[in-house]
Design a protein around this motif. Structure first.
Motif, PDB file in Angstrom:
ATOM      1  N   LEU A 109       0.800  -1.212   0.110  1.00  0.00           N
ATOM      2  CA  LEU A 109       0.021  -0.090  -0.072  1.00  0.00           C
ATOM      3  C   LEU A 109       0.978   1.106  -0.040  1.00  0.00           C
ATOM      4  O   LEU A 109       0.316   2.221  -0.343  1.00  0.00           O
ATOM      5  CB  LEU A 109      -1.001  -0.011   0.994  1.00  0.00           C
ATOM      6  N   MET A 110       2.162   1.234   0.657  1.00  0.00           N
ATOM      7  CA  MET A 110       2.947   2.091   0.368  1.00  0.00           C
ATOM      8  C   MET A 110       3.770   2.451  -0.996  1.00  0.00           C
ATOM      9  O   MET A 110       4.320   3.423  -1.193  1.00  0.00           O
ATOM     10  CB  MET A 110       4.256   1.924   1.242  1.00  0.00           C
ATOM     11  N   GLY A 111       3.152   1.397  -1.918  1.00  0.00           N
ATOM     12  CA  GLY A 111       3.694   1.643  -3.179  1.00  0.00           C
ATOM     13  C   GLY A 111       4.872   0.821  -3.696  1.00  0.00           C
ATOM     14  O   GLY A 111       5.826   0.870  -4.735  1.00  0.00           O
ATOM     15  N   HIS A 112       5.252  -0.040  -2.737  1.00  0.00           N
ATOM     16  CA  HIS A 112       6.387  -1.045  -3.248  1.00  0.00           C
ATOM     17  C   HIS A 112       5.997  -2.361  -3.616  1.00  0.00           C
ATOM     18  O   HIS A 112       4.808  -2.766  -3.349  1.00  0.00           O
ATOM     19  CB  HIS A 112       7.294  -1.402  -1.796  1.00  0.00           C
ATOM     20  N   SER A 113       6.840  -2.839  -4.535  1.00  0.00           N
ATOM     21  CA  SER A 113       6.463  -4.318  -5.036  1.00  0.00           C
ATOM     22  C   SER A 113       7.039  -5.535  -4.026  1.00  0.00           C
ATOM     23  O   SER A 113       7.680  -5.112  -3.238  1.00  0.00           O
ATOM     24  CB  SER A 113       7.086  -4.618  -6.277  1.00  0.00           C
ATOM     25  N   VAL A 114       6.061  -6.237  -3.954  1.00  0.00           N
ATOM     26  CA  VAL A 114       6.242  -7.148  -2.588  1.00  0.00           C
ATOM     27  C   VAL A 114       5.788  -8.722  -3.037  1.00  0.00           C
ATOM     28  O   VAL A 114       4.943  -8.904  -3.697  1.00  0.00           O
ATOM     29  CB  VAL A 114       5.113  -6.914  -1.404  1.00  0.00           C
ATOM     30  N   SER A 115       6.599  -9.521  -2.776  1.00  0.00           N
ATOM     31  CA  SER A 115       6.385 -11.201  -2.984  1.00  0.00           C
ATOM     32  C   SER A 115       6.604 -11.812  -1.588  1.00  0.00           C
ATOM     33  O   SER A 115       7.253 -11.459  -0.862  1.00  0.00           O
ATOM     34  CB  SER A 115       7.432 -11.616  -3.899  1.00  0.00           C
ATOM     35  N   ILE A 116       5.733 -12.667  -1.539  1.00  0.00           N
ATOM     36  CA  ILE A 116       5.751 -13.439  -0.264  1.00  0.00           C
ATOM     37  C   ILE A 116       6.267 -14.771  -0.610  1.00  0.00           C
ATOM     38  O   ILE A 116       5.413 -15.393  -1.713  1.00  0.00           O
ATOM     39  CB  ILE A 116       4.419 -13.602   0.422  1.00  0.00           C
ATOM     40  N   VAL A 117       6.858 -15.397  -0.073  1.00  0.00           N
ATOM     41  CA  VAL A 117       7.313 -16.925  -0.228  1.00  0.00           C
ATOM     42  C   VAL A 117       7.091 -17.785   0.958  1.00  0.00           C
ATOM     43  O   VAL A 117       7.256 -17.360   1.984  1.00  0.00           O
ATOM     44  CB  VAL A 117       8.955 -17.039  -0.571  1.00  0.00           C
ATOM     45  N   ASP A 118       5.979 -18.755   0.524  1.00  0.00           N
ATOM     46  CA  ASP A 118       5.375 -19.479   1.782  1.00  0.00           C
ATOM     47  C   ASP A 118       6.177 -21.100   1.769  1.00  0.00           C
ATOM     48  O   ASP A 118       6.109 -21.655   0.913  1.00  0.00           O
ATOM     49  CB  ASP A 118       3.955 -19.670   1.216  1.00  0.00           C
ATOM     50  N   ALA A 119       7.117 -21.118   2.607  1.00  0.00           N
ATOM     51  CA  ALA A 119       7.927 -22.259   2.797  1.00  0.00           C
ATOM     52  C   ALA A 119       7.431 -22.990   3.759  1.00  0.00           C
ATOM     53  O   ALA A 119       8.131 -23.998   4.226  1.00  0.00           O
ATOM     54  CB  ALA A 119       9.386 -21.733   3.228  1.00  0.00           C
ATOM     55  N   ASP A 120       6.141 -22.779   4.436  1.00  0.00           N
ATOM     56  CA  ASP A 120       5.556 -23.543   5.435  1.00  0.00           C
ATOM     57  C   ASP A 120       4.571 -24.722   4.854  1.00  0.00           C
ATOM     58  O   ASP A 120       3.707 -24.231   3.892  1.00  0.00           O
ATOM     59  CB  ASP A 120       4.843 -22.775   6.410  1.00  0.00           C
ATOM     60  N   PRO A 121       4.765 -25.989   4.942  1.00  0.00           N
ATOM     61  CA  PRO A 121       3.820 -27.166   4.427  1.00  0.00           C
ATOM     62  C   PRO A 121       2.356 -26.672   4.759  1.00  0.00           C
ATOM     63  O   PRO A 121       1.648 -27.178   3.955  1.00  0.00           O
ATOM     64  CB  PRO A 121       4.169 -28.238   5.084  1.00  0.00           C
ATOM     65  N   GLN A 122       2.268 -25.971   5.842  1.00  0.00           N
ATOM     66  CA  GLN A 122       0.853 -25.632   6.063  1.00  0.00           C
ATOM     67  C   GLN A 122       0.200 -24.669   4.918  1.00  0.00           C
ATOM     68  O   GLN A 122      -1.163 -24.508   4.924  1.00  0.00           O
ATOM     69  CB  GLN A 122       0.593 -24.851   7.340  1.00  0.00           C
ATOM     70  N   GLN A 123       1.084 -24.171   4.297  1.00  0.00           N
ATOM     71  CA  GLN A 123       0.591 -23.051   3.104  1.00  0.00           C
ATOM     72  C   GLN A 123      -0.586 -21.956   3.718  1.00  0.00           C
ATOM     73  O   GLN A 123      -1.408 -21.939   2.850  1.00  0.00           O
ATOM     74  CB  GLN A 123       0.312 -24.065   2.118  1.00  0.00           C
ATOM     75  N   LYS A 173      -5.494 -17.337  -1.990  1.00  0.00           N
ATOM     76  CA  LYS A 173      -6.754 -17.958  -2.642  1.00  0.00           C
ATOM     77  C   LYS A 173      -8.132 -17.628  -2.103  1.00  0.00           C
ATOM     78  O   LYS A 173      -9.059 -17.583  -2.981  1.00  0.00           O
ATOM     79  CB  LYS A 173      -6.708 -19.591  -2.482  1.00  0.00           C
ATOM     80  N   GLN A 174      -8.259 -16.814  -0.844  1.00  0.00           N
ATOM     81  CA  GLN A 174      -9.547 -16.406  -0.332  1.00  0.00           C
ATOM     82  C   GLN A 174      -9.533 -14.968  -1.018  1.00  0.00           C
ATOM     83  O   GLN A 174     -10.587 -14.283  -0.987  1.00  0.00           O
ATOM     84  CB  GLN A 174      -9.357 -16.281   0.951  1.00  0.00           C
ATOM     85  N   GLN A 175      -8.679 -14.323  -1.677  1.00  0.00           N
ATOM     86  CA  GLN A 175      -8.728 -12.855  -2.127  1.00  0.00           C
ATOM     87  C   GLN A 175      -9.433 -12.896  -3.236  1.00  0.00           C
ATOM     88  O   GLN A 175      -9.395 -13.529  -4.167  1.00  0.00           O
ATOM     89  CB  GLN A 175      -7.178 -12.476  -2.362  1.00  0.00           C
ATOM     90  N   ALA A 176     -10.349 -11.765  -3.228  1.00  0.00           N
ATOM     91  CA  ALA A 176     -11.282 -11.252  -4.385  1.00  0.00           C
ATOM     92  C   ALA A 176     -10.134 -10.850  -5.417  1.00  0.00           C
ATOM     93  O   ALA A 176      -9.298 -10.158  -5.253  1.00  0.00           O
ATOM     94  CB  ALA A 176     -11.823 -10.099  -3.782  1.00  0.00           C
ATOM     95  N   VAL A 177     -10.535 -11.040  -6.619  1.00  0.00           N
ATOM     96  CA  VAL A 177      -9.714 -10.679  -7.907  1.00  0.00           C
ATOM     97  C   VAL A 177      -9.485  -9.027  -7.873  1.00  0.00           C
ATOM     98  O   VAL A 177      -8.443  -8.584  -8.223  1.00  0.00           O
ATOM     99  CB  VAL A 177     -10.170 -11.265  -9.216  1.00  0.00           C
ATOM    100  N   ASP A 178     -10.517  -8.279  -7.256  1.00  0.00           N
ATOM    101  CA  ASP A 178     -10.218  -6.856  -7.430  1.00  0.00           C
ATOM    102  C   ASP A 178      -9.878  -6.175  -6.064  1.00  0.00           C
ATOM    103  O   ASP A 178      -9.856  -5.111  -5.753  1.00  0.00           O
ATOM    104  CB  ASP A 178     -11.603  -6.126  -7.739  1.00  0.00           C
ATOM    105  N   SER A 179      -9.219  -7.283  -5.287  1.00  0.00           N
ATOM    106  CA  SER A 179      -8.616  -6.885  -4.032  1.00  0.00           C
ATOM    107  C   SER A 179      -7.482  -5.898  -4.313  1.00  0.00           C
ATOM    108  O   SER A 179      -6.706  -5.906  -5.352  1.00  0.00           O
ATOM    109  CB  SER A 179      -8.025  -7.965  -3.209  1.00  0.00           C
ATOM    110  N   LYS A 180      -7.261  -4.726  -3.344  1.00  0.00           N
ATOM    111  CA  LYS A 180      -6.071  -4.068  -3.519  1.00  0.00           C
ATOM    112  C   LYS A 180      -4.797  -4.661  -3.234  1.00  0.00           C
ATOM    113  O   LYS A 180      -3.784  -4.010  -3.395  1.00  0.00           O
ATOM    114  CB  LYS A 180      -6.205  -3.095  -2.267  1.00  0.00           C
ATOM    115  N   LEU A 181      -4.901  -5.912  -2.690  1.00  0.00           N
ATOM    116  CA  LEU A 181      -3.753  -6.724  -2.379  1.00  0.00           C
ATOM    117  C   LEU A 181      -3.585  -7.711  -3.589  1.00  0.00           C
ATOM    118  O   LEU A 181      -2.620  -8.499  -3.428  1.00  0.00           O
ATOM    119  CB  LEU A 181      -3.846  -7.156  -1.205  1.00  0.00           C
ATOM    120  N   ALA A 182      -4.310  -7.623  -4.400  1.00  0.00           N
ATOM    121  CA  ALA A 182      -3.950  -8.659  -5.855  1.00  0.00           C
ATOM    122  C   ALA A 182      -2.724  -8.603  -6.362  1.00  0.00           C
ATOM    123  O   ALA A 182      -2.096  -9.726  -6.876  1.00  0.00           O
ATOM    124  CB  ALA A 182      -4.913  -8.216  -6.794  1.00  0.00           C
ATOM    125  N   GLU A 183      -1.839  -7.451  -6.361  1.00  0.00           N
ATOM    126  CA  GLU A 183      -0.499  -7.701  -6.890  1.00  0.00           C
ATOM    127  C   GLU A 183       0.344  -8.258  -6.075  1.00  0.00           C
ATOM    128  O   GLU A 183       1.358  -8.386  -6.516  1.00  0.00           O
ATOM    129  CB  GLU A 183      -0.246  -6.280  -7.059  1.00  0.00           C
TER     130      GLU A 183
END
Ligand SMILES: Nc1ncnc2c1ncn2[C@@H]1O[C@H](COP(=O)(O)OP(=O)(O)O)[C@@H](O)[C@H]1O
Ligand SMILES: [Mg+2]
Length: 212
Positions: free
Chosen positions: A28-42, A49-59
């Motif tokens: 939201l501050m304008g940075h590009s962000v990636s999450i790496v999920d390394a937990d088998p619980q995922q 997967k729960q996120q709406a396609v038009d979420s502000k966090l879609a990117e």
């Protein structure tokens, strides 16, 4: 680019909650962000997967990683921030995450049992010589317990971030639908809390950068 790993062999301390909340704030501050999920619980993958396609966090991209060797690929992600969520127990995965990271954050809950259960993770983190800090979660300010815990943490070798996360229903409620308090409960106590915590993380990362 900064790579930050959230780690603590103790489960349920808020690793994933912080990964997602920090990711949302930086996005939201304008940075590009990636999450790496390394937990088998995922859990982060589930959040996405729960996120709406038009979420502000879609990117915000969430990458599922299962092998220690894959974690090294985090360096190739073209994001300003890469945040790695780790499992409690898989030592190989955690070690790979430490090695690729610029800084390590250890969420801990304010109880002596939790602090004691986190000690091996803190030792592993400090042994890596990467900047390491505790971030207290579910902190209740102005209580004797809160004061005692902050005091006992000051005696451990890791730094303690000066802002703690409080306990708010807004965290599980928003995360359950692929959001965070910053988007779903903007202006709420929880979103102001994560903003203050995020600022403390930024200040710490800046200081690590200058020291390193
Ligand atoms: N500050 C908080 N306020 C309210 N609930 C929280 C908070 N931090 C974590 N939780 C809840 O506690 C549980 C464990 O948190 P989680 O982030 O999944 O921990 P971990 O990834 O370390 O196992 C989740 O149900 C989460 O929603
Ligand atoms: Mg988790």
């Amino acid at each position: 680019m900064k790579i930050i790993t959230l780690m603590n062999q103790k489960g349920g301390v808020g690793k994933t909650t912080l990964v997602l909340s920090l990711a949302a704030r930086w996005h939201l501050m304008g940075h590009s962000v990636s999450i790496v999920d390394a937990d088998p619980q995922q859990s982060a993958v589930f959040w996405k997967k729960q996120q709406a396609v038009d979420s502000k966090l879609a990117e915000i991209d969430v990458y599922s990683v299962k092998l220690p060797a894959e974690i090294r690929g985090s360096r190739n992600l073209k994001s300003d921030y890469v945040i790695i969520d780790t499992p409690g127990t898989d030592k190989m995965i955690v070690r790979s995450a430490l090695n690729v990271s610029d800084a390590l954050l250890i969420p801990v809950q304010p109880s002596s049992l939790d602090i004691q259960a986190s000690a091996p993770s803190v030792q592993t983190a400090l042994a890596s010589e990467k900047p390491t800090a505790y971030l207290v979660n579910r902190f209740v300010s102005q209580t004797q317990l809160g004061k005692d815990v902050m005091r006992s943490l000051q005696h451990t070798p890791a730094r303690v971030l000066p802002k703690a996360m409080g306990q708010y229903q807004a965290f599980p409620r928003s995360i359950g639908v692929g959001e965070t308090p910053s988007t779903m409960f903007s202006g709420s106590a929880a979103s102001r809390n994560i903003e203050a915590v995020g600022q403390a993380v930024d200040t710490w990362l800046e200081a690590c950068h200058e020291e390193g």
